[in-house]
Design a protein around this motif. Sequence first.
Motif, short mmCIF file in Angstrom:
data_model
loop_
_atom_site.label_atom_id
_atom_site.label_comp_id
_atom_site.label_asym_id
_atom_site.label_seq_id
_atom_site.Cartn_x
_atom_site.Cartn_y
_atom_site.Cartn_z
N UNK A 21 0.81 -1.21 0.00
CA UNK A 21 0.00 0.00 0.00
C UNK A 21 0.84 1.26 0.00
N UNK A 22 1.88 1.29 0.81
CA UNK A 22 2.71 2.50 0.92
C UNK A 22 3.55 2.72 -0.34
N UNK A 23 4.07 1.64 -0.91
CA UNK A 23 4.85 1.78 -2.15
C UNK A 23 3.94 2.23 -3.29
N UNK A 24 2.74 1.64 -3.38
CA UNK A 24 1.79 2.07 -4.41
C UNK A 24 1.43 3.54 -4.24
N UNK A 25 1.23 3.98 -3.01
CA UNK A 25 0.88 5.38 -2.76
C UNK A 25 1.99 6.31 -3.21
N UNK A 26 3.23 5.97 -2.91
CA UNK A 26 4.37 6.80 -3.32
C UNK A 26 4.51 6.83 -4.84
N UNK A 38 -5.11 5.62 2.91
CA UNK A 38 -5.92 5.33 4.09
C UNK A 38 -5.40 4.04 4.70
N UNK A 39 -4.80 4.16 5.89
CA UNK A 39 -4.16 3.01 6.50
C UNK A 39 -4.09 3.18 8.01
N UNK A 40 -4.24 2.10 8.75
CA UNK A 40 -4.12 2.21 10.22
C UNK A 40 -2.68 2.46 10.63
N UNK A 41 -2.49 2.75 11.90
CA UNK A 41 -1.15 2.97 12.45
C UNK A 41 -0.30 1.72 12.27
N UNK A 116 8.82 -0.73 6.72
CA UNK A 116 7.60 0.07 6.88
C UNK A 116 7.89 1.45 7.45
N UNK A 117 8.84 1.55 8.36
CA UNK A 117 9.19 2.86 8.93
C UNK A 117 9.74 3.79 7.85
N UNK A 118 10.63 3.29 7.02
CA UNK A 118 11.18 4.11 5.93
C UNK A 118 10.08 4.54 4.96
N UNK A 119 9.17 3.60 4.65
CA UNK A 119 8.10 3.92 3.71
C UNK A 119 7.13 4.94 4.30
N UNK A 120 6.85 4.81 5.60
CA UNK A 120 5.95 5.77 6.25
C UNK A 120 6.54 7.18 6.23
#
Length: 400
Positions: A21-26, A38-41, A116-120
């Motif tokens: 999800x995060x890679x697709x968003x970027x 839209x994603x939970x913590x 995940x931390x880097x992507x966030x």
Amino acid sequence: MASSHSREQFDIAIVGGGPSGRIAALALAQQGLSCVLIAPTLDQQDCRTTALWQKSIDLLRDIGVWPAIEGNAEALKKMRMIDSTGRLFRAPEVVFDCSELGLEEFGFNILNSELNVFLEKACAAQPSLEMIADTVETAEFGDEQAILFTSGGMIISTSLAVAADGRKSTLREAAGIKVKSWSYPQVAVVLNLEHRLPHQQISTEFHTSTGPFTLVPLPGRQSSLVCVETAEGAAKLLAMTDEELETELERRAHSILGSFKLASKPQSFPLAGLTATSLVGPRLALVGETAHVFPPIGAQGLNLSMRDIRDLTTIVAAARHSHADIGSRPLLSSYEKKRFSDIRSRTNAVDVLNRSLLTEFLPVQAVRSAGMYLTGKLGPLRRILMREGLAPGTAFQLHR
């Protein structure tokens, strides 16, 4: 963040907080489109790791996050496969070496929690991407818009929704897309280990009668382990004390890395498979585990998801530059057509390999052993398998 019960409009809404999800968003936000994730913590308790092959790393470079990630990842230069089934027909050891393909490494292994931390952080710094820490409760898909309703009371209208919300996807279910699912009589026990001897950037996969036992290098003298067992066998491992488990895992690894010490608490995951009957719906595209799930063999999972993202991004970018509708049925149909063969071939290959380890049928064991023998002896065959494993469709391209 917008207030409760507010309504906002975006070009693309991506749903799901995992790496996909995060890679697709970027990737999509960098095409000059207004995007919302839209994603939970983040869950920081995930001790699993991901091996990223070169094509996936190329995508991470393209979206500008690889330089930050690389220092926390470990290079994978060799992959060793060892038959530890103890059966009548046993295959010889096979070693895949990246130097045979003229590569510095096959890829890199990294902890999911660190990835995940880097992507966030990258998502938070992306100007055209808004982040909403919420979950989607339901969705409606029309000819002109997709409308997402979050648990916090927000209403998001978008030209294209991208479902990266996992195997129990709310968006996929709301769109009425069916899935074919199946289970295996196996459980993966996952943990990280410290070991006395250096791994020398070699990933080792023991093929056992219950499934793979795979050690993948991490930075320093650490490796991640995926041990596939029966449900009963997994329960026995999880019931052991730390010292008992360390001794048992060292025994199964034939002490190739010396003594073990647990670097994380073991987790367990029942193995299952899933494929969506369609990769698209009205104003909707599926990526990652929303579209396909299979056992953790050959590090194919996230790398397959990354190819979903690259193909979707390429198609959306071309539509934007030609001023076409980014959520139109023809565009989504082209995405589905492009992805289906890759997903089907990877799913089938992993399924066959996994089931070949479980079967007691001697002819199948003989064929598997013969295949491993030929792979080890025939350089051209070995290089074809390596190329196809890293990047589908490149196996028969000319290389220097």
